[in-house]
Motif scaffolding. Sequence first.
Motif, mmCIF file in Angstrom:
data_model
loop_
_atom_site.group_PDB
_atom_site.id
_atom_site.type_symbol
_atom_site.label_atom_id
_atom_site.label_comp_id
_atom_site.label_asym_id
_atom_site.label_seq_id
_atom_site.Cartn_x
_atom_site.Cartn_y
_atom_site.Cartn_z
ATOM 1 N N LYS B 64 8.860 2.451 -1.316
ATOM 2 C CA LYS B 64 8.578 3.247 -2.512
ATOM 3 C C LYS B 64 7.432 4.225 -2.327
ATOM 4 C CE LYS B 64 9.318 1.939 -6.829
ATOM 5 N NZ LYS B 64 9.302 1.206 -8.097
ATOM 6 N N LEU B 65 6.394 3.807 -1.613
ATOM 7 C CA LEU B 65 5.179 4.635 -1.590
ATOM 8 C C LEU B 65 4.502 4.776 -0.231
ATOM 9 C CD1 LEU B 65 2.945 6.218 -3.185
ATOM 10 C CD2 LEU B 65 1.814 4.024 -3.522
ATOM 11 N N LEU B 66 4.337 3.662 0.473
ATOM 12 C CA LEU B 66 3.430 3.705 1.640
ATOM 13 C C LEU B 66 3.940 4.571 2.783
ATOM 14 C CD1 LEU B 66 2.178 -0.023 1.696
ATOM 15 C CD2 LEU B 66 1.163 1.970 0.580
ATOM 16 N N ALA B 67 5.258 4.680 2.923
ATOM 17 C CA ALA B 67 5.808 5.542 3.977
ATOM 18 C C ALA B 67 6.845 6.485 3.366
ATOM 19 C CB ALA B 67 6.456 4.691 5.056
ATOM 20 N N ASN B 68 7.006 7.630 3.985
ATOM 21 C CA ASN B 68 8.042 8.580 3.556
ATOM 22 C C ASN B 68 9.178 8.523 4.578
ATOM 23 O OD1 ASN B 68 9.693 10.800 3.192
ATOM 24 N ND2 ASN B 68 8.029 12.175 2.617
#
Lengths: 228, 80
Positions: B64-68
């Motif tokens: 969801k957030l820590l990696a793209n």
Amino acid sequence: MSKKPKYGIVVFPGSNCDIDCWRALDQVLDADVTYLWHQDATFAQELDVIILPGGFSYGDYLRGGAIATFSPIMEAVKKHAKQGKLIMGICNGFQMLTEMGLLPGTLLKNKNLKFICDTVELVLQQTTSPFTNQYQEDQTISIPIAHGQGNYYVDDNTLHKMEANGQILFKYARNPNGSLSDIAGICNEQRTILGMMPHPERAVEEIIGGTDGALLFQSIANYMLNQN
Amino acid sequence: MKAKVLVTRKKSIADPEGHAVQKALTQLGFDQVKNVRVGKIIEVELDQQSVHSSKEQLQQMCEKLLANPVMENFEIEMQS
């Protein structure tokens, strides 16, 4: 009777081009404009265009635009997108739109690792979108850039699809940041969501260097007229 | 429960930061350096005893957030 487009500019902690957008729209282009706060869960249904402005939302922590993506207002922005209404993401706003998945690809750090603040030439790729219909085909325009993370990247398959769909709206005449295929600005398949690294809102008055950006907002006004 | 999340750029994506570090290392006389890639470590502390459910939550956090996922890979390392 003419209908002026109603703009909403979302203000995040760390936004700094919200004021530039306001000035361009309210004082120069005579549009209806209102600020929206990132913590609000809704905004007025009558708004035609939502602007996600440039700046450094949440200090660019983690990745540019990544944390702003989870602001309460973004659910309303997604709803606005689903209704086929217009959204513009400029600079940090473009980063947010890719992080939210509303636009394909992502923005990497500039190839030379420098923050680039300059006025660059862009070449129009499409003049039939809601955002570019007042420009001429292949027209070259001057628009300021100011970013450290504007190096557009997308996988090959998606790039081919975007090219075939006419989703690439602006290319750099001389690539400043390593951006894939010189891409400076794109839209979604439906052409209702625009993301661009250059700042059209900073190019609406001769006294500060040119008015090439004004045609983008006039394109939106023209599109809205034909919608009603 | 503590965990380390390692976020790295996908191999297919150029890493200008790594390239700059590599050049600096070469200038310092470390000529044997062939390639450098820069990533980030995110330390997460959870109020949670079970390794299994912690890991599951961390997986979701990364997605969801820590990696793209367009440009990054991630690895989760559980620590007790």
